[in-house]
Design a protein around this motif. Structure first.
Motif, PDB file in Angstrom:
ATOM      1  N   UNK A 100     -11.636  -0.273  -4.875  1.00 56.84           N
ATOM      2  CA  UNK A 100     -11.321  -0.555  -3.471  1.00 56.84           C
ATOM      3  C   UNK A 100     -10.419  -1.773  -3.297  1.00 56.84           C
ATOM      4  N   UNK A 101     -10.178  -2.539  -4.369  1.00 54.16           N
ATOM      5  CA  UNK A 101      -9.222  -3.648  -4.272  1.00 54.16           C
ATOM      6  C   UNK A 101      -7.790  -3.183  -4.535  1.00 54.16           C
ATOM      7  N   UNK A 102      -7.612  -1.905  -4.858  1.00 51.67           N
ATOM      8  CA  UNK A 102      -6.294  -1.381  -5.229  1.00 51.67           C
ATOM      9  C   UNK A 102      -5.659  -0.531  -4.124  1.00 51.67           C
ATOM     10  N   UNK A 103      -6.131  -0.699  -2.906  1.00 54.67           N
ATOM     11  CA  UNK A 103      -5.629   0.140  -1.819  1.00 54.67           C
ATOM     12  C   UNK A 103      -4.129   0.045  -1.613  1.00 54.67           C
ATOM     13  N   UNK A 104      -3.545  -1.096  -1.884  1.00 59.61           N
ATOM     14  CA  UNK A 104      -2.092  -1.252  -1.769  1.00 59.61           C
ATOM     15  C   UNK A 104      -1.406  -1.138  -3.121  1.00 59.61           C
ATOM     16  N   UNK A 105      -2.072  -1.596  -4.182  1.00 58.75           N
ATOM     17  CA  UNK A 105      -1.421  -1.674  -5.497  1.00 58.75           C
ATOM     18  C   UNK A 105      -1.080  -0.308  -6.083  1.00 58.75           C
ATOM     19  N   UNK A 106      -1.988   0.648  -6.024  1.00 63.57           N
ATOM     20  CA  UNK A 106      -1.716   1.943  -6.657  1.00 63.57           C
ATOM     21  C   UNK A 106      -0.637   2.722  -5.908  1.00 63.57           C
ATOM     22  N   UNK A 107      -0.679   2.815  -4.575  1.00 64.23           N
ATOM     23  CA  UNK A 107       0.454   3.449  -3.890  1.00 64.23           C
ATOM     24  C   UNK A 107       1.787   2.770  -4.205  1.00 64.23           C
ATOM     25  N   UNK A 108       1.779   1.444  -4.324  1.00 68.01           N
ATOM     26  CA  UNK A 108       3.018   0.739  -4.648  1.00 68.01           C
ATOM     27  C   UNK A 108       3.508   1.078  -6.045  1.00 68.01           C
ATOM     28  N   UNK A 109       2.597   1.211  -6.998  1.00 65.75           N
ATOM     29  CA  UNK A 109       2.988   1.621  -8.351  1.00 65.75           C
ATOM     30  C   UNK A 109       3.616   3.009  -8.343  1.00 65.75           C
ATOM     31  N   UNK A 110       3.068   3.919  -7.547  1.00 65.95           N
ATOM     32  CA  UNK A 110       3.632   5.265  -7.448  1.00 65.95           C
ATOM     33  C   UNK A 110       5.036   5.217  -6.842  1.00 65.95           C
ATOM     34  N   UNK A 111       5.208   4.417  -5.812  1.00 65.03           N
ATOM     35  CA  UNK A 111       6.542   4.304  -5.196  1.00 65.03           C
ATOM     36  C   UNK A 111       7.525   3.636  -6.154  1.00 65.03           C
ATOM     37  N   UNK A 112       7.079   2.597  -6.845  1.00 62.92           N
ATOM     38  CA  UNK A 112       7.968   1.851  -7.736  1.00 62.92           C
ATOM     39  C   UNK A 112       8.447   2.694  -8.903  1.00 62.92           C
ATOM     40  N   UNK A 113       7.660   3.694  -9.307  1.00 58.81           N
ATOM     41  CA  UNK A 113       8.081   4.566 -10.399  1.00 58.81           C
ATOM     42  C   UNK A 113       9.385   5.276 -10.082  1.00 58.81           C
TER      43      UNK A 113
ATOM     44  N   UNK B 195      -5.685   6.956   0.503  1.00 61.25           N
ATOM     45  CA  UNK B 195      -6.847   7.633   1.089  1.00 61.25           C
ATOM     46  C   UNK B 195      -8.073   6.738   1.010  1.00 61.25           C
ATOM     47  N   UNK B 196      -8.852   6.714   2.081  1.00 65.47           N
ATOM     48  CA  UNK B 196     -10.126   5.995   2.104  1.00 65.47           C
ATOM     49  C   UNK B 196     -11.272   6.943   1.781  1.00 65.47           C
ATOM     50  N   UNK B 197     -12.409   6.375   1.338  1.00 71.82           N
ATOM     51  CA  UNK B 197     -13.599   7.197   1.157  1.00 71.82           C
ATOM     52  C   UNK B 197     -14.370   7.257   2.478  1.00 71.82           C
ATOM     53  N   UNK B 198     -15.558   7.839   2.466  1.00 71.11           N
ATOM     54  CA  UNK B 198     -16.308   8.039   3.699  1.00 71.11           C
ATOM     55  C   UNK B 198     -16.830   6.735   4.289  1.00 71.11           C
ATOM     56  N   UNK B 199     -16.818   5.663   3.497  1.00 72.56           N
ATOM     57  CA  UNK B 199     -17.240   4.360   4.011  1.00 72.56           C
ATOM     58  C   UNK B 199     -16.054   3.551   4.540  1.00 72.56           C
ATOM     59  N   UNK B 200     -14.853   4.138   4.480  1.00 68.19           N
ATOM     60  CA  UNK B 200     -13.669   3.445   4.960  1.00 68.19           C
ATOM     61  C   UNK B 200     -13.004   2.549   3.936  1.00 68.19           C
ATOM     62  N   UNK B 201     -13.450   2.618   2.684  1.00 68.31           N
ATOM     63  CA  UNK B 201     -12.855   1.789   1.645  1.00 68.31           C
ATOM     64  C   UNK B 201     -11.740   2.544   0.933  1.00 68.31           C
ATOM     65  N   UNK B 202     -10.658   1.855   0.544  1.00 65.81           N
ATOM     66  CA  UNK B 202      -9.596   2.528  -0.216  1.00 65.81           C
ATOM     67  C   UNK B 202     -10.185   3.149  -1.485  1.00 65.81           C
ATOM     68  N   UNK B 203      -9.861   4.433  -1.748  1.00 65.40           N
ATOM     69  CA  UNK B 203     -10.514   5.096  -2.875  1.00 65.40           C
ATOM     70  C   UNK B 203      -9.568   5.861  -3.787  1.00 65.40           C
ATOM     71  N   UNK B 204      -8.513   6.498  -3.263  1.00 63.86           N
ATOM     72  CA  UNK B 204      -7.584   7.199  -4.158  1.00 63.86           C
ATOM     73  C   UNK B 204      -6.216   7.293  -3.502  1.00 63.86           C
ATOM     74  N   UNK B 205      -5.223   7.481  -4.355  1.00 66.70           N
ATOM     75  CA  UNK B 205      -3.840   7.595  -3.896  1.00 66.70           C
ATOM     76  C   UNK B 205      -3.264   8.900  -4.400  1.00 66.70           C
ATOM     77  N   UNK B 206      -2.401   9.510  -3.615  1.00 69.33           N
ATOM     78  CA  UNK B 206      -1.778  10.782  -3.989  1.00 69.33           C
ATOM     79  C   UNK B 206      -0.274  10.715  -3.790  1.00 69.33           C
ATOM     80  N   UNK B 207       0.411  11.604  -4.467  1.00 70.56           N
ATOM     81  CA  UNK B 207       1.875  11.663  -4.340  1.00 70.56           C
ATOM     82  C   UNK B 207       2.338  13.025  -4.813  1.00 70.56           C
ATOM     83  N   UNK B 208       3.642  13.248  -4.676  1.00 72.08           N
ATOM     84  CA  UNK B 208       4.242  14.522  -5.086  1.00 72.08           C
ATOM     85  C   UNK B 208       5.488  14.231  -5.917  1.00 72.08           C
ATOM     86  N   UNK B 209       5.607  14.955  -7.009  1.00 70.74           N
ATOM     87  CA  UNK B 209       6.757  14.774  -7.900  1.00 70.74           C
ATOM     88  C   UNK B 209       8.027  15.210  -7.219  1.00 70.74           C
TER      89      UNK B 209
END
Length: 290
Positions: A253-266, A275-289
């Protein structure tokens, strides 16, 4: 005669309600997060009935009560509930788990569901850091994927993964390290959906006793910033996915900004979404090739 048998039957049984109350109190005092749920699940396991039917059970045999107390004592020592039951529930599955494999968490069901929604009939799906196989087997169970590849490095976890995958011919288990850039090189540009629940907890983070004492450290911790595995996974996803293919990666949950940024930087991904989980905490990031 029934009148003579009844006292002997009663002497061999004990009421369930006081046993459950004592179990809940013991687990609560031990710091277990969900003492009533755990106590009821253990009782249902001992009695071999669904938890929902416990309300219909008035008493249990003395031997069953003794077994329940023993299991509660182990749970109070913070042995994971799933290890005591021998299985972990995940979406529609009951997965075999035990020492040496990461116990799948409910929050990962969201990432699995996201991937399932994007899997078309005949698709090739890859699950990296598969562990018990929770994501891979859920995809196999809920879609008409043509091929699902579950990748895991740990020999102990592979034993559990292979056991769980036996019922799913579409699932192929691969022993491999997701930080190896040559992993699955024969599938470059061929994968439709790639999912990963990697080790991502930053080193030194305090975790519950169930995690520190029983989940493999290599499946939990991801280096000083928690991203040491996620970085190479993003690079691997970029070469494995076909144009338009989907990637989803769970993170701390501390990576809510870092992982999306890594995907964009690639530079090879678009439609990057946090994406947040059901408690509202950052939980996963998605993207499309791209």
């Amino acid at each position: 005669m029934p009148e003579q048998e009844h006292p002997r039957e009663t002497a061999d049984r004990t009421r369930l309600a006081p046993e459950l109350a004592a179990a809940v109190a013991e687990l609560g005092a031990a710091g277990v997060a969900s003492p009533r749920v755990d106590a009821e699940l253990l009782a249902a396991y001992v009695l071999d009935v669904p938890r929902s039917r416990l309300l219909l059970v008035d008493s249990i045999r003395a031997g069953e009560a003794a077994r329940l107390r023993s299991l509660v004592a182990e749970r109070a020592r913070r042995i994971p509930l799933q290890h005591l039951l021998g299985t972990a529930a995940f979406r529609h599955l009951e997965l075999s788990v035990g020492e040496g494999v990461f116990v799948p968490r409910p929050e990962t069901e969201m990432l699995a569901g996201w991937g399932i929604d994007r899997t078309e009939p005949g698709d090739l799906v890859v699950d990296l850091c598969s562990g018990s196989g929770a994501i891979a087997l859920s995809v196999a169970d809920e879609t008409r994927a043509g091929r699902v590849i579950a990748v895991e490095r740990s020999p102990l976890a592979l034993t559990w993964l292979r056991r769980n995958a036996e019922a799913y011919p579409v699932v192929e288990v691969v022993a491999g390290d997701v930080t190896d850039p040559g992993l699955l090189s024969e599938l470059h540009g061929a994968v439709d959906v790639l999912l990963c629940n990697p080790p991502y907890v930053p080193d030194g983070t305090a975790v519950p006793p169930e995690v520190s004492g029983h989940d493999p450290a290599e499946a939990v911790f991801g280096g000083g910033d928690g991203l040491e595995v996620i970085r190479p996974v993003i690079g691997l996803a970029a070469v494995l996915l076909k144009p338009g293919g989907h990637v989803g990666i769970e993170h701390d949950d501390v990576h809510g900004a870092a992982v999306p940024e890594l995907l964009r930087a690639d530079g090879r991904f678009g439609e990057v979404t946090a994406h947040d989980d059901l408690t509202g905490r950052p939980r996963y990031a998605t993207a499309r090739r791209r």
